[in-house]
Design a protein around this motif. Structure first.
Motif, PDB file in Angstrom:
ATOM      1  N   PRO A   1     -10.216  -0.216  20.563  1.00  0.00           N
ATOM      2  CA  PRO A   1      -9.727  -0.261  19.179  1.00  0.00           C
ATOM      3  C   PRO A   1     -10.831  -0.235  18.129  1.00  0.00           C
ATOM      4  CG  PRO A   1      -8.491  -1.795  20.525  1.00  0.00           C
ATOM      5  CD  PRO A   1      -9.546  -1.203  21.413  1.00  0.00           C
ATOM      6  N   GLU A   2     -11.965  -0.915  18.393  1.00  0.00           N
ATOM      7  CA  GLU A   2     -12.990  -0.992  17.345  1.00  0.00           C
ATOM      8  C   GLU A   2     -13.691   0.351  17.110  1.00  0.00           C
ATOM      9  OE1 GLU A   2     -12.778  -2.824  20.040  1.00  0.00           O
ATOM     10  OE2 GLU A   2     -14.549  -2.444  21.276  1.00  0.00           O
ATOM     11  N   GLN A   3     -13.513   1.293  18.045  1.00  0.00           N
ATOM     12  CA  GLN A   3     -14.151   2.615  17.859  1.00  0.00           C
ATOM     13  C   GLN A   3     -13.275   3.616  17.100  1.00  0.00           C
ATOM     14  OE1 GLN A   3     -15.611   4.275  21.546  1.00  0.00           O
ATOM     15  NE2 GLN A   3     -16.537   2.324  22.150  1.00  0.00           N
ATOM     16  N   ARG A   4     -12.015   3.253  16.865  1.00  0.00           N
ATOM     17  CA  ARG A   4     -11.105   4.206  16.202  1.00  0.00           C
ATOM     18  C   ARG A   4     -11.482   4.364  14.723  1.00  0.00           C
ATOM     19  NH1 ARG A   4      -6.002   0.904  18.714  1.00  0.00           N
ATOM     20  NH2 ARG A   4      -6.336   1.522  20.882  1.00  0.00           N
ATOM     21  N   PRO A   5     -11.196   5.527  14.121  1.00  0.00           N
ATOM     22  CA  PRO A   5     -11.596   5.736  12.721  1.00  0.00           C
ATOM     23  C   PRO A   5     -10.915   4.757  11.766  1.00  0.00           C
ATOM     24  CG  PRO A   5     -10.363   7.626  13.562  1.00  0.00           C
ATOM     25  CD  PRO A   5     -10.561   6.704  14.715  1.00  0.00           C
ATOM     26  N   LYS A   6     -11.710   4.256  10.809  1.00  0.00           N
ATOM     27  CA  LYS A   6     -11.175   3.265   9.870  1.00  0.00           C
ATOM     28  C   LYS A   6     -10.456   3.932   8.706  1.00  0.00           C
ATOM     29  CE  LYS A   6     -14.115  -0.465  11.296  1.00  0.00           C
ATOM     30  NZ  LYS A   6     -14.207   0.178  12.614  1.00  0.00           N
TER      31      LYS A   6
ATOM     32  N   THR B   1      -7.191   1.865   7.075  1.00  0.00           N
ATOM     33  CA  THR B   1      -6.674   0.924   8.083  1.00  0.00           C
ATOM     34  C   THR B   1      -6.925  -0.539   7.713  1.00  0.00           C
ATOM     35  OG1 THR B   1      -8.738   1.079   9.326  1.00  0.00           O
ATOM     36  CG2 THR B   1      -6.959   2.575   9.974  1.00  0.00           C
ATOM     37  N   SER B   2      -7.675  -0.779   6.597  1.00  0.00           N
ATOM     38  CA  SER B   2      -7.946  -2.180   6.249  1.00  0.00           C
ATOM     39  C   SER B   2      -6.814  -2.778   5.400  1.00  0.00           C
ATOM     40  CB  SER B   2      -9.269  -2.290   5.480  1.00  0.00           C
ATOM     41  OG  SER B   2      -9.121  -1.710   4.189  1.00  0.00           O
ATOM     42  N   LEU B   3      -5.865  -1.959   4.974  1.00  0.00           N
ATOM     43  CA  LEU B   3      -4.792  -2.466   4.110  1.00  0.00           C
ATOM     44  C   LEU B   3      -3.675  -3.118   4.931  1.00  0.00           C
ATOM     45  CD1 LEU B   3      -4.575   0.532   1.597  1.00  0.00           C
ATOM     46  CD2 LEU B   3      -5.823  -1.627   1.330  1.00  0.00           C
ATOM     47  N   VAL B   4      -2.919  -3.984   4.256  1.00  0.00           N
ATOM     48  CA  VAL B   4      -1.842  -4.699   4.956  1.00  0.00           C
ATOM     49  C   VAL B   4      -0.828  -3.697   5.528  1.00  0.00           C
ATOM     50  CG1 VAL B   4      -0.558  -5.069   2.797  1.00  0.00           C
ATOM     51  CG2 VAL B   4      -0.099  -6.534   4.764  1.00  0.00           C
TER      52      VAL B   4
ATOM     53  N   PRO C   1       0.835  -1.213   0.000  1.00  0.00           N
ATOM     54  CA  PRO C   1       0.000   0.000   0.000  1.00  0.00           C
ATOM     55  C   PRO C   1       0.871   1.265   0.000  1.00  0.00           C
ATOM     56  CG  PRO C   1      -0.708  -1.528   1.725  1.00  0.00           C
ATOM     57  CD  PRO C   1       0.566  -2.074   1.167  1.00  0.00           C
ATOM     58  N   ASP C   2       0.336   2.348  -0.573  1.00  0.00           N
ATOM     59  CA  ASP C   2       1.070   3.608  -0.571  1.00  0.00           C
ATOM     60  C   ASP C   2       1.326   4.079   0.858  1.00  0.00           C
ATOM     61  OD1 ASP C   2       0.973   3.557  -3.258  1.00  0.00           O
ATOM     62  OD2 ASP C   2      -0.558   5.124  -3.484  1.00  0.00           O
TER      63      ASP C   2
ATOM     64  N   ASN D   1       2.865   2.413  13.070  1.00  0.00           N
ATOM     65  CA  ASN D   1       2.498   2.581  11.661  1.00  0.00           C
ATOM     66  C   ASN D   1       1.671   3.852  11.440  1.00  0.00           C
ATOM     67  OD1 ASN D   1       0.242   1.674  12.970  1.00  0.00           O
ATOM     68  ND2 ASN D   1      -0.222   0.008  11.545  1.00  0.00           N
ATOM     69  N   GLY D   2       1.486   4.647  12.485  1.00  0.00           N
ATOM     70  CA  GLY D   2       0.742   5.900  12.350  1.00  0.00           C
ATOM     71  C   GLY D   2      -0.707   5.672  11.961  1.00  0.00           C
ATOM     72  N   SER D   3      -1.320   4.665  12.588  1.00  0.00           N
ATOM     73  CA  SER D   3      -2.659   4.254  12.148  1.00  0.00           C
ATOM     74  C   SER D   3      -3.790   4.899  12.946  1.00  0.00           C
ATOM     75  CB  SER D   3      -2.777   2.731  12.239  1.00  0.00           C
ATOM     76  OG  SER D   3      -2.475   2.310  13.562  1.00  0.00           O
ATOM     77  N   VAL D   4      -3.449   5.632  13.996  1.00  0.00           N
ATOM     78  CA  VAL D   4      -4.485   6.265  14.821  1.00  0.00           C
ATOM     79  C   VAL D   4      -4.234   7.768  14.809  1.00  0.00           C
ATOM     80  CG1 VAL D   4      -5.556   6.329  17.105  1.00  0.00           C
ATOM     81  CG2 VAL D   4      -4.531   4.199  16.272  1.00  0.00           C
ATOM     82  N   PRO D   5      -5.226   8.555  14.349  1.00  0.00           N
ATOM     83  CA  PRO D   5      -4.924   9.967  14.083  1.00  0.00           C
ATOM     84  C   PRO D   5      -4.612  10.809  15.314  1.00  0.00           C
ATOM     85  CG  PRO D   5      -7.260   9.527  13.749  1.00  0.00           C
ATOM     86  CD  PRO D   5      -6.590   8.206  13.944  1.00  0.00           C
ATOM     87  N   ASN D   6      -5.207  10.483  16.472  1.00  0.00           N
ATOM     88  CA  ASN D   6      -4.929  11.335  17.632  1.00  0.00           C
ATOM     89  C   ASN D   6      -5.008  10.548  18.935  1.00  0.00           C
ATOM     90  OD1 ASN D   6      -7.739  11.275  18.422  1.00  0.00           O
ATOM     91  ND2 ASN D   6      -8.108  12.740  16.746  1.00  0.00           N
ATOM     92  N   LEU D   7      -4.597  11.196  20.028  1.00  0.00           N
ATOM     93  CA  LEU D   7      -4.518  10.501  21.324  1.00  0.00           C
ATOM     94  C   LEU D   7      -5.904  10.153  21.863  1.00  0.00           C
ATOM     95  CD1 LEU D   7      -1.567  12.452  22.991  1.00  0.00           C
ATOM     96  CD2 LEU D   7      -1.599  10.054  22.281  1.00  0.00           C
ATOM     97  N   ASN D   8      -6.870  11.014  21.597  1.00  0.00           N
ATOM     98  CA  ASN D   8      -8.228  10.723  22.062  1.00  0.00           C
ATOM     99  C   ASN D   8      -8.714   9.400  21.463  1.00  0.00           C
ATOM    100  OD1 ASN D   8     -10.633  11.186  23.415  1.00  0.00           O
ATOM    101  ND2 ASN D   8     -11.522  12.324  21.687  1.00  0.00           N
ATOM    102  N   GLU D   9      -8.449   9.182  20.182  1.00  0.00           N
ATOM    103  CA  GLU D   9      -8.875   7.935  19.531  1.00  0.00           C
ATOM    104  C   GLU D   9      -8.057   6.748  20.035  1.00  0.00           C
ATOM    105  OE1 GLU D   9     -11.482   7.745  17.782  1.00  0.00           O
ATOM    106  OE2 GLU D   9     -11.841   9.807  17.141  1.00  0.00           O
ATOM    107  N   LEU D  10      -6.770   6.980  20.285  1.00  0.00           N
ATOM    108  CA  LEU D  10      -5.922   5.875  20.752  1.00  0.00           C
ATOM    109  C   LEU D  10      -6.409   5.350  22.100  1.00  0.00           C
ATOM    110  CD1 LEU D  10      -3.292   4.181  20.191  1.00  0.00           C
ATOM    111  CD2 LEU D  10      -2.128   5.787  21.699  1.00  0.00           C
TER     112      LEU D  10
END
Ligand code: HEC
Ligand code: HEC
Length: 547
Positions: A477-482, A517-520, A265-266, A464-473
């Motif tokens: 996990p299932e509530q974090r933005p996809k 977030t669904s990509l490898v 993935p890019d 991998n920088g997959s969670v945009p901010n600390l509030n989401e982290l």
């Protein structure tokens, strides 16, 4: 063909690229020894200046008028080149030798292939302007160094007077933010989360194959740029040289060393896959299919009292491996790495403190509540960082600097560095005099529990920088933005991260990268340490602002 003829043929074929320097390619073979000879052959005219001392530099000067026409850095005041911040931001690290683009070719690309730049300049890739602290104007954007090419052979430095543009440490490790008053700030040691290094690398890999990259076009475009700067056009001899250079670059990039990236993935801005670049492009290890794309880390407080181990999987505690390894990963070769300078930068990163939270100070009562929660929920792994003393207290942190194999975040990164890769990298570094033969360990099978110093400035989160901010982290996990957008320098003080909901930057209109977030390699799962109560989560966020 006689033996000597075929030798010269080989030199030309194999090493001509070195003269031209295609971006991000790395050579490790003994052919590099032949570079002085080949440059001589290609460029034709050389003037060797006798070195002053045995160890002084030998300069190979091609005496090209266009080199003198390269625009100068315009200082804003007196520049002290011993100022380590200057070195970090502007000095070359030795990546130009194999990965630098000759200045005039760099300069004309946006003119030659405007659609590849969205009709703009290098800011299309996130390489935008400097901040004016050292210079009023610079010939290249921030994060890129302009330098002659130097080989640092023991007891002998050979410098080729041909200005080239290459990425230095600041290209990935100096970040920008737009503060509440709308002012742009650049911060040393902070991830350069707005620059798209992969797109830049890919552009150069394909641009040299573009039919528009052709001798006549290149010469005409350089002449146009020279005329803009009110400088004389290329001489006949220079035109021949640039035409030859174009041919060399075309041949050089026909087979792309970085083709392995196309099946992943890019990356988007602020991320790169440095270990696979070294494995596949330098060590020539067969492609193992892993996709460990990494968020640029912050690089402050690197000393061993704070960070005994380095890299997300804790694969080394050797500072030369950490520092020189970075330069090799972006195009340095063993003899070109500017060890003296890179070591100085490394020493400075050991003590560089994280930047203070620059927005409205958090409420002290909330901070106090957040600290108590942090002590019970987080400190066992992350330690207690004291910003005033710039120290970490790990007395109640049994897991600090340990590898956690159960954190459940995306596994690609730890999978990509097995014991065999560590062995190969150790051999390479040891044979080239870069780091000890046991510098790296592999198969740690998890991720380091590290300090959270300056955590407000390290978004997006996880390796991998997959969670945009600390509030989401800090949500389950299932509530974090996809899906979310990366590369925006505007800060969201409520959620503590970069604004991630808009598809374009407000400050300059550039489109942003959509992270899926669904990509490898991009999973946003794991680190299931949620603080579900909103008020409690806000308190922990308030405390994190003080780190
Ligand atoms: C192309 C982008 C890029 C460039 C250029 C770059 N780095 Fe890095 N650096 C990274 C990435 C990505 C990592 C994370 C690697 C990992 O943890 O697996 C990293 C990790 C590091 C670390 C370890 C951080 C930690 O906490 O473990 C240090 C220190 C570092 N780099 C210093 C440097 C220095 C010094 C230079 C210049 C010689 C440099 N880097 C150039 C991308 C870059
Ligand atoms: C069991 C150990 C453990 C506990 C407890 C823990 N963490 Fe972590 N944390 C980790 C590990 C390991 C990582 C690295 C994961 C990765 O990058 O994939 C991490 C990563 C992070 C990051 C991302 C760092 C970055 O630079 O992207 C933040 C922020 C963080 N943790 C905050 C917290 C907070 C706040 C708490 C308490 C609410 C907490 N952690 C509790 C182990 C832990």
């Amino acid at each position: 063909m006689s033996e000597s003829q075929s030798f010269i043929q080989k030199l030309k074929g194999r090493a001509a690229d070195l003269a031209a320097g295609a971006i991000f390619q790395v050579a490790t073979s003994s052919w590099n020894l032949a570079i002085p000879v080949v440059l001589f052959l290609i460029v034709g005219r050389c003037a060797f200046q006798t070195p002053e001392t045995f160890s002084g530099p030998v300069t190979v000067d091609f005496a090209l008028p266009s080199e003198k026409a390269v625009p100068k850095y315009e200082p804003a005041g007196k520049i002290d080149q011993n100022d380590i911040r200057w070195r970090f931001r502007y000095a070359e690290t030795g990546t130009e030798f194999r990965a630098g683009v000759p200045y005039w070719i760099f300069r004309i690309m946006p003119r030659l292939m405007p659609e590849q730049f969205g009709g703009r300049g290098y800011d299309w890739f996130g390489f935008d302007d400097e901040d004016g602290e050292f210079y009023e104007s610079t010939p290249v954007p921030r994060g890129l160094a302009l330098s002659d090419s130097t080989l640092r052979i023991p007891f002998l430095n050979v410098r080729f007077n041909l200005k080239r543009v290459s990425v230095n440490c600041a290209g990935c490790h100096r970040g920008q933010l737009i503060d509440e008053s709308g002012k742009r700030r650049l911060i040393d040691g902070m991830p350069n989360h707005t620059a798209n290094l992969q797109a830049f690398k890919r552009f150069y890999a394909s641009a040299f194959q573009d039919p528009r990259f052709e001798g006549g076009n290149v010469v005409a475009a350089i002449n146009q740029a020279l005329a803009e700067d009110e400088k004389p056009a290329l001489t006949k001899k220079e035109q021949l040289i640039y035409r030859a250079l174009v041919e060399v670059l075309r041949g050089y990039t026909r087979e792309r060393g970085s083709a392995w990236m196309d099946s992943r993935p890019d990356n988007g801005p602020g991320r790169i896959d440095p270990f696979n670049a070294v494995k596949f492009e330098v060590l020539k290890v067969p492609d193992d299919g892993t996709a460990p794309t990494l968020d640029f880390p912050a690089v402050w407080n690197q000393r061993s009292e704070m960070r005994l181990w380095h890299h997300y999987d804790g694969n080394t505690r050797d500072s030369s491996a950490r520092n020189f390894g970075s330069a090799i990963g972006v195009g340095g070769i063993a003899w070109s790495v500017y060890k003296h300078s890179v070591s100085k930068i490394g020493d400075w990163l050991d003590i560089l403190p994280p930047p203070k939270y620059p927005f409205a100070a958090p409420d002290p009562a909330q901070v106090a509540q957040g600290l108590e929660l942090f002590k019970t929920r987080c400190a066992a792994c992350h330690g207690l960082y004291d910003r005033e003393k710039n120290r970490i207290d790990t007395t109640s942190s049994p897991n600090y600097m340990q590898i956690n194999t159960e954190i459940g975040t995306d596994p690609e990164r730890w999978k990509a560095f097995p014991t065999a890769a560590a062995g190969a990298l150790n051999r390479f570094g040891f044979e080239h005099g870069l780091w000890p033969r046991d510098a790296f360990r592999g198969s740690t099978n998890g991720y380091l529990c590290g300090p959270l110093d300056g955590i407000w400035a390290r978004a997006p989160y996880l390796h991998n920088g997959s969670v945009p901010n600390l509030n989401e982290l800090l949500k389950p996990p299932e509530q974090r933005p996809k899906r979310f957008y990366r590369g925006n320098p505007s800060y969201d003080a409520l959620n503590m991260g970069w604004v991630h909901t808009d598809s374009a930057r407000k400050d300059n209109g550039l489109p942003l990268f959509e992270y899926d977030t669904s990509l490898v390699g991009n999973s946003n799962q794991g680190h299931p340490i949620a603080i579900e109560d909103d008020a409690e989560r806000a308190a922990v966020l308030a405390y994190l602002k003080t780190l």
